[in-house]
Structures are given as structure tokens and as C-alpha cells.
Enzyme design. Structure first.
Site, PDB file in Angstrom:
ATOM      1  CB  ALA A  65      -0.900  -0.009   1.223  1.00 41.51           C
ATOM      2  N   GLY A 111      -0.650  -5.167   0.937  1.00 41.10           N
ATOM      3  CA  GLY A 111      -1.910  -5.058   0.198  1.00 41.10           C
ATOM      4  C   GLY A 111      -1.879  -5.780  -1.133  1.00 41.10           C
ATOM      5  CD  GLU A 114      -3.730  -7.296   3.355  1.00 41.69           C
ATOM      6  OE1 GLU A 114      -4.220  -7.473   4.480  1.00 41.69           O
ATOM      7  OE2 GLU A 114      -3.297  -6.184   2.975  1.00 41.69           O
ATOM      8  CD  GLU A 134       0.740  -5.833   5.807  1.00 41.45           C
ATOM      9  OE1 GLU A 134      -0.004  -5.691   4.834  1.00 41.45           O
ATOM     10  OE2 GLU A 134       1.452  -6.845   5.978  1.00 41.45           O
TER      11      GLU A 134
END
Length: 259
Positions: A65, A111, A114, A134
């Protein structure tokens, strides 16, 4: 039409390419919004029977992200970021009735992994690296990573990947069951298209029912077997079922109307 993604539609396949090569295709707010729109358009398009999502270039699928966007967020802003992202993109993709194949062509981190995990299944190029880094930033995966990774690789492996913030390579990802196939960079999209072609020979209505039934097994408080029974029953009322069974009995190839 889009600033951060490219889309094309050919022979029943919609290809969605995340196109921010200078940022290693990182997901910012605008890209998430554009991806939502592109997936929605593809899902509503009767001519699209399968969707392939990939990253531009040879380095990254999505390298995470865009951290600069939320580095100064408060507790409530952080919660809203995860909630909105899951609703707009990650859960949205997982529950699409059109099959989504993620063609992971390099780094799929945070992300990015994900997003790949939200797809119905994944294939990877041999230079792919996957991980959820993360906790090295003082946060946890917020776009479904803590839920989907254990479903795919098992609790122990998911805990190790999340807690170490480490990366695994494509072959390890295949060994873990995170990806279904590993191939060269050149062969990645042709393989995705070949798999999409196999999917497209079958009933799109039945496939949508199968996606719903499989997903039900992973929903809290939902009896997946009951969903399967209901979806199985519904199939009997479709034109695809009539065509499929008639073709079988007449020993010919089915030509599904997709209704």
C-alpha cells in the site's frame, strides 16, 4: 479512463493491469477506487467470462500500500481505511461471480498479497516474492490478510509469515498452497489465459454458484452445506443446466447460453 490501471477485453477475458511502475504498482486510495470500478464493469459485462489481474512491468504485481497516504492517521481513520478498502476491493473481488485469476509477476507484498489472496486462485512467475511485512511498520495486515492467509496456507505458516514480516519465493508459495502454478515471466499471462480458457468452456452460471458455495465455508455463522444444497437446487432452473445435460445425453459439446 483510469490513471493507475489498464484494462482490456478479448475473447471473453478481461485483463486488469495495475500500472504504477514507478511506485512498484503500490495501492493508493485512487488505485483501489479504480480497481473497484474495473472489476465491477467486468463482472457486469456478459461478454466477460474470466478476469485476470496482474501488475505492469516485470518487478512487481503490487509491492504494498502507499504508506505516505496514511502515516499520520488516527485510530478511527485507520479503522475506516481498512473497512472501506475491504468493502470496496478485497471482499468485493472475493465475492465476484466472475472468476478472478491473479497472475503474480514479481513482488506481492502487504496489500498486494492481500489482493492476490482475494482472487479466486493465484499463479506466479518464478521471480515472484510474497509476504505481509506490516508488523515491521508497527501495524498489521488490514485488507483481509490475517484471515485469508491462514485459510490458504494454514495457521502456523501464516503466523510465521506475519510475525517475521518475511518474504517467501514462488516455489515456497507453491509448496504452501498459496499459488497453484509457477512459470516463467514470459509464460505467466499465456498460462493465465489458458486456465481462463478452460474455465470459459463451462457454465458461467454454475461457476458463480460454485464460488458462492465455496466462499460460504469461510463465513462465520453460515452453513456452507446448506448454501451448496440451495445453489445446487437453483442450477436446475437454469438454461445452462438444460443445455449441459442435453448435450451430455446427445454426446455433443455443450454450448452454454450463460443463463
Amino acid at each position: 479512463m483510469y490513471n493507475n490501471i489498464l484494462t482490456s477485453q478479448e475473447d471473453g477475458i478481461t485483463k486488469i493491469t495495475i500500472n504504477r511502475p514507478s511506485k512498484l504498482n503500490a495501492l493508493n486510495k485512487e488505485t483501489i477506487q479504480e480497481l473497484h470500478a474495473a472489476f465491477r464493469v467486468a463482472d457486469l459485462d456478459a461478454a466477460t467470462k474470466a478476469i485476470i489481474v496482474t501488475g505492469s512491468g516485470e518487478k512487481a504485481f503490487v509491492a504494498g500500500a502507499d504508506i505516505s497516504e496514511f502515516a499520520d492517521f488516527s485510530v478511527s481513520e485507520g479503522g475506516k481505511l481498512a473497512e472501506k478498502g475491504q468493502e470496496l476491493l478485497f471482499d468485493f473481488v472475493a465475492n465476484l461471480s466472475t472468476p478472478v485469476i491473479a497472475a503474480v509477476n514479481g513482488f506481492a507484498l502487504g496489500g498486494g498479497l492481500e489482493l492476490a489472496m482475494a482472487a479466486h486462485f493465484r499463479i506466479a512467475s518464478d521471480n515472484a516474492k510474497m509476504g505481509l511485512p506490516e508488523v515491521s511498520l508497527g501495524v498489521i495486515p488490514g485488507y483481509g490478510g490475517t484471515q485469508r492467509l491462514p485459510q490458504l496456507v494454514g495457521k502456523g505458516r501464516a503466523m510465521e509469515m506475519i510475525m517475521t514480516a518475511g518474504m517467501i519465493d514462488a516455489n515456497q508459495a507453491m509448496q504452501y498452497g498459496l499459488v497453484n502454478h509457477v512459470t516463467t515471466q514470459e509464460e505467466l499471462l499465456p498460462l493465465a489465459e489458458k486456465l481462463a480458457g478452460k474455465i470459459m468452456r463451462n457454465s458461467s452460471v454454475a461457476i458463480a454458484a460454485a464460488i458462492k458455495s465455496v466462499n460460504a465455508a469461510f463465513e462465520d455463522g453460515v452453513n456452507g452445506f446448506k448454501v451448496e444444497i440451495e445453489q445446487f437446487g437453483n442450477c436446475f432452473g437454469t438454461e445452462d443446466f438444460k443445455e449441459g445435460t442435453t448435450a451430455f445425453l446427445e454426446k455433443r459439446k455443450a454450448d452454454f447460453p450463460g443463463k
